[in-house]
Enzyme design. Structure first.
Site, mmCIF file in Angstrom:
data_model
loop_
_atom_site.group_PDB
_atom_site.id
_atom_site.type_symbol
_atom_site.label_atom_id
_atom_site.label_comp_id
_atom_site.label_asym_id
_atom_site.label_seq_id
_atom_site.Cartn_x
_atom_site.Cartn_y
_atom_site.Cartn_z
ATOM 1 N N CYS A 131 0.820 -1.215 0.000
ATOM 2 C CA CYS A 131 0.000 0.000 0.000
ATOM 3 C C CYS A 131 0.852 1.263 0.000
ATOM 4 O O CYS A 131 0.682 2.129 -0.825
ATOM 5 C CB CYS A 131 -0.945 -0.004 1.201
ATOM 6 S SG CYS A 131 -1.727 1.581 1.478
ATOM 7 N N CYS B 30 1.126 4.434 4.680
ATOM 8 C CA CYS B 30 1.529 4.690 6.070
ATOM 9 C C CYS B 30 2.955 4.216 6.324
ATOM 10 O O CYS B 30 3.160 3.212 7.011
ATOM 11 C CB CYS B 30 0.608 3.944 7.031
ATOM 12 S SG CYS B 30 -1.091 4.430 7.000
ATOM 13 N N CYS C 230 -9.535 1.709 5.799
ATOM 14 C CA CYS C 230 -8.196 2.293 5.818
ATOM 15 C C CYS C 230 -8.023 2.961 7.177
ATOM 16 O O CYS C 230 -8.931 3.630 7.672
ATOM 17 C CB CYS C 230 -8.067 3.307 4.692
ATOM 18 S SG CYS C 230 -6.679 4.427 4.884
ATOM 19 N N GLN D 231 -7.863 21.518 3.989
ATOM 20 C CA GLN D 231 -6.977 20.673 4.783
ATOM 21 C C GLN D 231 -7.674 19.349 5.076
ATOM 22 O O GLN D 231 -8.880 19.333 5.319
ATOM 23 C CB GLN D 231 -6.630 21.388 6.096
ATOM 24 C CG GLN D 231 -5.842 22.678 5.892
ATOM 25 C CD GLN D 231 -4.366 22.428 5.634
ATOM 26 O OE1 GLN D 231 -3.894 21.298 5.647
ATOM 27 N NE2 GLN D 231 -3.623 23.495 5.383
ATOM 28 N N GLU E 285 -3.372 34.348 -3.281
ATOM 29 C CA GLU E 285 -3.311 32.919 -3.613
ATOM 30 C C GLU E 285 -3.262 32.779 -5.137
ATOM 31 O O GLU E 285 -3.932 33.519 -5.849
ATOM 32 C CB GLU E 285 -4.559 32.245 -3.011
ATOM 33 C CG GLU E 285 -4.962 30.917 -3.589
ATOM 34 C CD GLU E 285 -3.942 29.806 -3.385
ATOM 35 O OE1 GLU E 285 -3.404 29.671 -2.266
ATOM 36 O OE2 GLU E 285 -3.669 29.072 -4.360
ATOM 37 N N CYS F 35 4.688 23.237 5.556
ATOM 38 C CA CYS F 35 4.459 21.792 5.441
ATOM 39 C C CYS F 35 5.759 21.095 5.080
ATOM 40 O O CYS F 35 5.771 19.905 4.790
ATOM 41 C CB CYS F 35 3.369 21.498 4.418
ATOM 42 S SG CYS F 35 3.672 22.224 2.811
HETATM 43 N N1 SAH Z 1 -3.119 28.563 3.855
HETATM 44 C C1 SAH Z 1 -3.936 27.605 3.162
HETATM 45 C C2 SAH Z 1 -3.230 26.916 1.983
HETATM 46 C C3 SAH Z 1 -1.854 26.414 2.216
HETATM 47 S S1 SAH Z 1 -1.238 25.320 0.983
HETATM 48 C C4 SAH Z 1 -4.513 26.593 4.113
HETATM 49 O O1 SAH Z 1 -4.125 26.535 5.274
HETATM 50 O O2 SAH Z 1 -5.387 25.843 3.719
HETATM 51 C C5 SAH Z 1 -0.263 26.393 -0.020
HETATM 52 C C6 SAH Z 1 -1.064 27.238 -0.980
HETATM 53 O O3 SAH Z 1 -0.151 28.015 -1.754
HETATM 54 C C7 SAH Z 1 -1.903 26.461 -1.976
HETATM 55 O O4 SAH Z 1 -3.228 26.925 -1.876
HETATM 56 C C8 SAH Z 1 -1.308 26.818 -3.341
HETATM 57 O O5 SAH Z 1 -2.266 26.927 -4.371
HETATM 58 C C9 SAH Z 1 -0.694 28.164 -3.053
HETATM 59 N N2 SAH Z 1 0.404 28.573 -3.934
HETATM 60 C C10 SAH Z 1 1.353 27.802 -4.512
HETATM 61 N N3 SAH Z 1 2.231 28.551 -5.192
HETATM 62 C C11 SAH Z 1 1.844 29.839 -5.042
HETATM 63 C C12 SAH Z 1 2.346 31.088 -5.507
HETATM 64 N N4 SAH Z 1 3.435 31.150 -6.256
HETATM 65 N N5 SAH Z 1 1.682 32.206 -5.149
HETATM 66 C C13 SAH Z 1 0.575 32.162 -4.372
HETATM 67 N N6 SAH Z 1 0.058 31.015 -3.907
HETATM 68 C C14 SAH Z 1 0.672 29.863 -4.232
#
Ligand code: SAH
Length: 383
Positions: A10, A13, A87, A215, A265, A340
């Protein structure tokens, strides 16, 4: 902990054989190794119940026994579907909903899509559950534009769900004719309900459509956002930038405690959702822009715009030197870095600390137990 899918390759995990407290220790140590030179690393925030945390499931259809279809996930590094009924990471309600989907699809004699031959109908099923609201979305991804007998299918699916005592709030057909590993196509048809579900997170309500980014671990997301908003030490007077804002969740969580929030974004669909989310939550002080974060902040800084607090939550690749230089030009009192990927975070911190910011501390958050991922919230202040 063991799972019979592991023996079948799988790969979901990788840390499952390591006891959970030991997993946490390892993740915390890895973060400490990367970040402690910038500031103190606080104890990792783990889950009390580190199973069944995923509120989203993608199940791929494949031929099963006796001409029936089955569904599951691709075995690691292959295109062979491993049937999955249960799962350890997925929401158990969604496992049951998936069983109802398979049953209803078999009753309609739907055939799984065959990647190489290009024959068949059903490619994947995407399921989402608003854990706070209990609402469930079923998205059936088809290789053909028409789902024959769609009404019968929906009727059958609702009956099968009821038999299993699980709710289904909306059913959407997504048409994806492309030769691609991307799950969703461009065209959608709502077969039942409104085509979206609602969920509540940190006191705000979000409308989730099939394509919305959201998320996947709601319990730990609340922990993560709580830490991020606390780190901002808002008093109600601040101008806040939420960079890489997705559907606006961090900014909207902070909006009640700030004078104004500006979100940036890249993904247009996510920005569209963020604007709707601000409206539905009555956050009149929040605005969102679709742009590359680096280009946007460079222009804003060049125009002399200032911010009191900047949240940044970049993707795994981290941010850019130009973004960080522009952050410094906007001179926020605090920068809250949500990451992340602690490795790219460490790289970005090297520059941010060189340019006049000091890290107050870091808190790792285990958003993905049993995998090797770890999130970190870092709080920085201007020297
Ligand atoms: N803060 C949000 C998303 C985090 S994930 C949350 O907590 O849900 C990172 C985000 O960055 C994604 O939505 C992705 O689309 C965006 N992203 C990636 N490259 C980017 C860029 N160059 N400029 C702006 N946003 C970007």
């Amino acid at each position: 902990m063991n799972c019979k899918l592991r023996a079948k390759n799988c790969g979901g995990c990788p840390l499952l054989e390591t006891e959970y407290p030991e997993q946490l220790k390892q993740k915390e140590a890895a973060v400490r190794k990367l970040l402690s030179k910038y500031g103190p690393v606080h104890p990792i925030r783990g889950m009390a119940e580190p199973f069944h945390y995923r509120n989203k499931v993608i199940s791929t259809f494949a031929p099963g026994y006796g001409g029936k279809l089955t569904s599951g996930i691709y075995a690691a590094r292959t295109h062979k579907v491993l049937p999955v009924e249960h799962c350890l990471l997925q929401d158990e309600v969604l496992d049951t909903v998936m069983d109802a989907v398979r049953c209803a699809a078999n009753a309609c004699h739907y055939q799984p899509f065959h990647e190489d031959k290009g024959t068949g109908l059903l490619r994947h099923c995407l399921l989402r559950r608003g854990v706070a609201t209990g609402q469930v979305m079923v998205v059936l991804v088809t290789a053909q534009p028409v789902l024959p007998g769609a009404k019968n299918f929906v009727r059958g699916l609702l009956t099968e769900a009821e038999k299993r005592s699980v709710p289904i709030t909306t059913v959407v057909q997504n048409y994806n004719p492309r030769k691609t590993s991307v799950v969703l196509g461009e065209e959608e048809k709502v077969l039942y309900g409104k085509g979206f579900i609602l969920d509540t997170l940190c006191g705000k309500t979000y409308a989730l459509s099939p394509r919305s980014f959201y998320q996947v671990n709601p319990i730990q997301t609340a922990v993560l956002y709580g830490l991020a908003v606390d780190a901002a030490k808002l008093t109600g007077k601040e101008t806040v930038l939420d960079a890489y804002c997705g559907i606006g969740t961090i900014g909207l969580t902070a909006a009640d405690k700030a004078r104004q929030v500006v979100g940036v974004e890249l993904n247009r669909d996510a920005v569209h959702d963020a604007i709707g989310n601000a409206r539905h939550n009555g956050a009149k002080n929040a605005r969102f822009y679709a742009a590359d974060a680096t280009a946007w902040i460079r222009d804003a800084a060049a125009a002399g715009q200032k911010a009191d607090v900047i949240f940044m939550d970049p993707p795994r690749e981290g941010s850019t030197p130009e973004f960080i230089e522009s952050v410094v030009r906007m001179a926020p009192k605090r920068v809250v870095y949500v990451s992340c990927n602690p490795e790219t975070m460490a790289r970005d911190l090297a520059l941010l600390t060189k340019l006049g910011y000091r890290a107050e501390g870091f808190t790792p958050v285990d958003m993905f137990p049993h995998t090797d991922h770890c999130e970190v919230v870092g709080s920085l202040t201007r020297k």
